[in-house]
Design a protein around this motif. Structure first.
Motif, mmCIF file in Angstrom:
data_model
loop_
_atom_site.group_PDB
_atom_site.id
_atom_site.type_symbol
_atom_site.label_atom_id
_atom_site.label_comp_id
_atom_site.label_asym_id
_atom_site.label_seq_id
_atom_site.Cartn_x
_atom_site.Cartn_y
_atom_site.Cartn_z
ATOM 1 N N ASP A 88 -4.552 22.827 7.998
ATOM 2 C CA ASP A 88 -4.035 22.022 9.105
ATOM 3 C C ASP A 88 -2.548 21.766 8.840
ATOM 4 O O ASP A 88 -2.210 21.086 7.874
ATOM 5 N N ILE A 89 -1.685 22.329 9.691
ATOM 6 C CA ILE A 89 -0.240 22.276 9.422
ATOM 7 C C ILE A 89 0.466 21.119 10.135
ATOM 8 O O ILE A 89 1.688 21.082 10.195
ATOM 9 N N GLY A 90 -0.314 20.163 10.664
ATOM 10 C CA GLY A 90 0.304 18.979 11.265
ATOM 11 C C GLY A 90 1.009 19.299 12.567
ATOM 12 O O GLY A 90 0.635 20.237 13.280
ATOM 13 N N GLY A 91 2.046 18.513 12.885
ATOM 14 C CA GLY A 91 2.779 18.694 14.151
ATOM 15 C C GLY A 91 4.220 19.081 13.875
ATOM 16 O O GLY A 91 4.505 19.742 12.881
ATOM 17 N N GLY A 92 5.106 18.636 14.755
ATOM 18 C CA GLY A 92 6.526 18.920 14.573
ATOM 19 C C GLY A 92 6.990 20.153 15.321
ATOM 20 O O GLY A 92 8.107 20.633 15.085
ATOM 21 N N LEU A 93 6.163 20.678 16.235
ATOM 22 C CA LEU A 93 6.622 21.809 17.050
ATOM 23 C C LEU A 93 7.728 21.313 17.979
ATOM 24 O O LEU A 93 7.637 20.216 18.518
ATOM 25 N N ALA A 105 -16.010 18.668 -5.635
ATOM 26 C CA ALA A 105 -16.942 19.720 -6.057
ATOM 27 C C ALA A 105 -18.195 19.111 -6.688
ATOM 28 O O ALA A 105 -19.279 19.692 -6.633
ATOM 29 N N ALA A 106 -18.022 17.895 -7.254
ATOM 30 C CA ALA A 106 -19.165 17.236 -7.892
ATOM 31 C C ALA A 106 -19.938 16.346 -6.912
ATOM 32 O O ALA A 106 -20.916 15.708 -7.291
ATOM 33 N N MET A 107 -19.462 16.257 -5.660
ATOM 34 C CA MET A 107 -20.126 15.358 -4.684
ATOM 35 C C MET A 107 -20.436 16.106 -3.393
ATOM 36 O O MET A 107 -20.165 15.607 -2.304
ATOM 37 N N LYS A 108 -21.012 17.291 -3.509
ATOM 38 C CA LYS A 108 -21.193 18.120 -2.303
ATOM 39 C C LYS A 108 -22.235 17.561 -1.340
ATOM 40 O O LYS A 108 -22.236 17.915 -0.163
ATOM 41 N N GLN A 109 -23.115 16.685 -1.835
ATOM 42 C CA GLN A 109 -24.087 16.068 -0.914
ATOM 43 C C GLN A 109 -23.396 15.000 -0.059
ATOM 44 O O GLN A 109 -23.829 14.710 1.052
ATOM 45 N N THR A 110 -22.346 14.408 -0.642
ATOM 46 C CA THR A 110 -21.700 13.263 0.000
ATOM 47 C C THR A 110 -20.551 13.685 0.907
ATOM 48 O O THR A 110 -20.355 13.114 1.976
ATOM 49 N N PHE A 111 -19.778 14.667 0.440
ATOM 50 C CA PHE A 111 -18.587 15.087 1.191
ATOM 51 C C PHE A 111 -18.641 16.565 1.529
ATOM 52 O O PHE A 111 -19.042 17.382 0.685
ATOM 53 N N ALA A 112 -18.246 16.901 2.737
ATOM 54 C CA ALA A 112 -18.056 18.302 3.112
ATOM 55 C C ALA A 112 -16.549 18.566 3.115
ATOM 56 O O ALA A 112 -15.826 18.090 4.001
ATOM 57 N N PHE A 113 -16.085 19.282 2.106
ATOM 58 C CA PHE A 113 -14.659 19.590 2.008
ATOM 59 C C PHE A 113 -14.347 20.759 2.951
ATOM 60 O O PHE A 113 -14.905 21.839 2.802
ATOM 61 N N GLU A 114 -13.447 20.532 3.919
ATOM 62 C CA GLU A 114 -13.188 21.585 4.914
ATOM 63 C C GLU A 114 -11.843 22.288 4.744
ATOM 64 O O GLU A 114 -11.596 23.299 5.382
ATOM 65 N N GLY A 115 -10.959 21.720 3.917
ATOM 66 C CA GLY A 115 -9.695 22.415 3.699
ATOM 67 C C GLY A 115 -8.539 21.460 3.457
ATOM 68 O O GLY A 115 -8.731 20.316 3.046
ATOM 69 N N PHE A 116 -7.317 21.966 3.724
ATOM 70 C CA PHE A 116 -6.107 21.207 3.389
ATOM 71 C C PHE A 116 -5.296 20.868 4.634
ATOM 72 O O PHE A 116 -5.323 21.589 5.637
ATOM 73 N N HIS A 117 -4.583 19.773 4.520
ATOM 74 C CA HIS A 117 -3.729 19.303 5.599
ATOM 75 C C HIS A 117 -2.359 18.989 5.030
ATOM 76 O O HIS A 117 -2.239 18.600 3.865
ATOM 77 N N PHE A 118 -1.327 19.191 5.834
ATOM 78 C CA PHE A 118 -0.016 18.606 5.505
ATOM 79 C C PHE A 118 0.697 18.360 6.827
ATOM 80 O O PHE A 118 0.344 18.938 7.871
ATOM 81 N N HIS A 119 1.661 17.470 6.796
ATOM 82 C CA HIS A 119 2.531 17.265 7.962
ATOM 83 C C HIS A 119 3.892 16.961 7.382
ATOM 84 O O HIS A 119 4.028 16.043 6.586
ATOM 85 N N VAL A 120 4.883 17.778 7.712
ATOM 86 C CA VAL A 120 6.197 17.549 7.124
ATOM 87 C C VAL A 120 7.176 17.109 8.206
ATOM 88 O O VAL A 120 6.996 17.421 9.384
ATOM 89 N N GLY A 121 8.182 16.357 7.793
ATOM 90 C CA GLY A 121 9.196 15.894 8.727
ATOM 91 C C GLY A 121 10.096 17.063 9.134
ATOM 92 O O GLY A 121 10.036 18.150 8.549
ATOM 93 N N GLY A 122 10.940 16.835 10.130
ATOM 94 C CA GLY A 122 11.863 17.869 10.570
ATOM 95 C C GLY A 122 11.142 18.868 11.464
ATOM 96 O O GLY A 122 9.934 18.756 11.703
#
Ligand SMILES: *Cc1c(COP(=O)(O)O)cnc(C)c1O
Length: 480
Positions: free
Chosen positions: A253-258, A205-222
Motif C-alpha cells: 500500500d503506497i499511500g497517497g500524494g498523487l 508469524a507467531a500469532m497467525k490465529q490472531t492476526f492475518a498479516f496482509e502486507g506493508f504500507h507507507f505514506h510519504v510526504g511530498g
C-alpha cells in the motif's frame, strides 16, 4: 464562456481554462460541469448564496466517480491487481465518501467519524482501511468488529491491538498491514524502522490465529513518485523475509500524494517566473507552494511509478505482478480533484494607505486555508459580477482578499489578485477546486460565524441542476 471554450480547444485541454494572457494571472482549470454552472447560470449561484449564506461550498460527487474511473483505467492497462481507498480526510463531505463507496472502492478512515460516514454510505467493512497513527482503543475495536484492514504504525500499537484482540476474542483474525518508515523519511513520526518492522513480522508469524498479516504500507510526504519507488525497493527484502517466516503478504500500500493540477503547467511556470515581492501585500513571495501546475497529472504519475526499475531487470509493475502483490493506493486530494468549489460574497472594497486595495468578503482564511501554512492558494478566484445597468467603464484593478477576521495578518490572500473590473458589493468570488484540503480542513466558527453550508450538486431526470444538503451529521441540528 465561448471565449473560454475556444481557449480550451486551442490548448487541447480536457478542462476549460478561462482566457487571459497576462502572466500575472493564474486562472483555474475547470471541469466542464462546473464551468457551465459558473458562466452559464450565475443567477443560480447568486440565489444559492442568498439562501445558504457565504461562503458556500458546492460539491460534485459524480466527478469523484469520474476520477475513480480514470485511475482504474490507468491501473487496468498495467494488468495488475489493485485496490483503491479514498483518503477521506481530504474533505469532510459525506457525499464524496458515498460517491467513493458507490464507485466500489475502499475508504481510508482516520477516525470513528470518517468510518461512520463510510458505513452510513453502505461500505462493506472489509473495504475500510485505517492508516492513522493514533488510533484509540474504541477505534481499534470498531475496526476489528467491521473486519477492516488496520495499518499498524508501531510495535507499541501492535501491543495495544494484541491486548484488545485477546479481550474481544473475535471469531476471525484481525487484518493488518505494517507501516514502514522509508529511509528518506528517517525523522518522521509515522511508520517503523527496519528493526521494529522485523520484530513485528516475527511477532505476527507467531500469532497467525490472531492476526492475518496482509502486507506493508507507507505514506510519504511530498509529491514525487520517485520517493515511492525508493520505498518499494526498500520493501523487497521484507516481502521475502515475511514469506520466509511463513507469512503470506499480498499487498503493498503506497499511500497517497498523487499530484493534482489546478492550473495549466505552462501558465504556472510563467506565473512563478513573473511574480515579484510587490505582488504581495506583505512585500514577500512565500518560500514554498503546492505544485499547482505540475508537469504530471495523477495518471501519468502512476504510469511513471509503475514503469520505474525495481529490482534486477524488473519494473515496479513486473515485480508486483511476479510476486502476486496487489498495489493499494489511498488517494485523497487526487480523487477529490475538481469535486468542489467555494463561493464567497463580496462585502466591499476599501482603499488603504499607498493606494493598496483590500477586498472584503464574507468568509475567512479558514475557508481557504493556505495562508495558515505561510503559503498561498495560487489560483485566481473567478469574479462573478452582478449585472449592472449603470456599470462604470471597467478598469482592471488588483486587490488582496480579506475575510471577516479582525486579526490584521489573517487574510485569504496576501497576493494582489488581478480583476478585470473593480469588484462591487454583492459580486461573488468563486475559488475553484477547493475540495482537496482547501475547503474545510481548518474551518471553524471564528467570530461566532456559523459553519459554512455544503451542498451536493446533481442532475434531475430532465437534465436540470439540483442541490441537496451535504453537511456533516454533527451540524444537522444547527441547520434544520
Ligand atoms: C493523507 C493521507 C493520504 C492521502 O494523501 P493525499 O495527498 O491526499 O493523496 C493517504 N494515506 C495516508 C496514510 C495519509 O495520511
Amino acid at each position: 464562456m465561448n471565449r473560454a471554450r475556444s481557449a480550451a480547444q486551442r490548448a487541447g485541454s480536457e478542462y476549460i481554462e478561462s482566457e487571459n494572457d497576462d502572466a500575472k494571472t493564474i486562472p483555474p482549470l475547470l471541469h466542464p460541469a462546473i464551468a457551465k454552472l459558473i458562466f452559464e447560470t450565475p443567477d443560480m449561484l447568486r440565489s444559492l448564496i442568498g439562501r445558504h449564506g457565504s461562503p458556500l461550498n458546492l460539491m460534485w460527487p459524480q466527478i469523484l466517480a469520474e476520477n475513480v474511473e480514470s485511475m482504474r483505467s490507468t491501473l487496468r492497462r498495467q494488468g495488475l491487481p489493485f485496490a483503491l481507498f479514498y483518503g477521506a480526510k481530504a474533505n469532510k463531505s459525506p457525499a464524496l465518501v458515498r460517491a467513493a463507496v458507490e464507485a466500489g472502492i475502499g475508504v481510508d478512515v482516520s477516525s470513528v467519524y470518517e468510518m461512520r460516514d463510510a458505513l452510513q454510505a453502505g461500505i462493506d467493512g472489509r473495504m475500510l482501511c485505517a492508516t492513522g497513527p493514533a488510533k484509540t482503543r474504541a477505534f481499534h475495536a470498531a475496526l476489528i468488529a467491521n473486519d477492516a484492514l488496520i495499518a499498524v504504525d508501531s510495535p507499541e500499537e501492535l501491543d495495544d491491538l494484541e491486548a484488545l484482540v485477546c479481550v474481544i476474542a473475535a471469531d476471525h483474525p484481525t487484518r493488518v498491514l505494517l507501516r514502514y518508515r522509508p529511509h528518506g523519511q528517517a525523522s518522521s513520526r509515522f511508520g517503523m524502522s527496519v528493526e521494529a518492522l522485523v520484530s513485528c513480522l516475527q511477532r505476527l508469524a507467531a500469532m497467525k490465529q490472531t492476526f492475518a498479516f496482509e502486507g506493508f504500507h507507507f505514506h510519504v510526504g511530498g509529491y514525487r513518485y520517485e520517493a515511492r519507488v525508493e520505498a518499494i525497493r526498500e520493501l523487497v527484502e521484507f516481502i521475502d523475509m515475511a514469506r520466509g517466516l511463513g507469512l503470506a503478504p499480498s499487498m503493498i500500500d503506497i499511500g497517497g500524494g498523487l499530484p493534482v493540477r489546478y492550473v495549466d503547467a505552462g501558465r504556472y511556470t510563467a506565473f512563478l517566473r513573473a511574480q515579484q515581492p510587490h505582488d504581495y501585500r506583505t512585500g514577500k513571495v512565500p518560500a514554498s507552494f503546492y505544485p499547482y501546475g505540475g508537469e504530471l497529472g495523477a495518471q501519468a504519475w502512476l504510469d511513471r511509478l509503475l514503469a520505474s526499475p525495481c529490482i534486477g531487470q524488473l519494473s515496479v509493475a513486473r515485480w508486483l505482478g511476479e510476486n502476486g502483490l496487489t498495489l493499494a493506493i489511498e488517494p485523497g486530494r487526487s480523487l477529490a480533484d475538481q469535486t468542489g468549489i467555494s463561493v464567497f460574497r463580496v462585502t466591499r472594497a476599501k482603499t488603504l494607505a499607498g493606494g493598496v486595495l483590500a477586498l472584503f468578503v464574507e468568509g475567512s482564511s479558514f475557508s481557504a486555508c493556505e495562508t495558515w501554512f505561510a503559503s498561498e492558494f495560487l489560483v485566481d478566484p473567478i469574479l462573478v459580477a452582478v449585472p449592472r445597468n449603470d456599470a462604470p467603464a471597467s478598469t482592471p484593478v488588483r486587490a488582496f482578499i480579506a475575510g471577516h477576521s479582525c486579526l490584521d495578518d489573517d487574510v485569504i490572500t496576501h497576493r494582489l489578485v488581478h480583476f478585470p473590473a473593480m469588484p462591487q458589493a454583492g459580486d461573488l468570488l468563486v475559488y475553484a477546486n477547493t475540495a482537496g484540503y482547501q475547503m474545510d480542513l481548518l474551518e471553524n466558527e471564528f467570530h461566532r460565524h456559523p459553519m459554512p453550508r455544503r451542498l451536493a450538486v446533481g442532475r434531475d431526470a430532465a437534465g436540470g441542476t439540483t442541490t441537496s444538503p451535504d453537511d456533516c451529521k454533527e451540524y444537522w441540528d444547527d441547520f434544520s
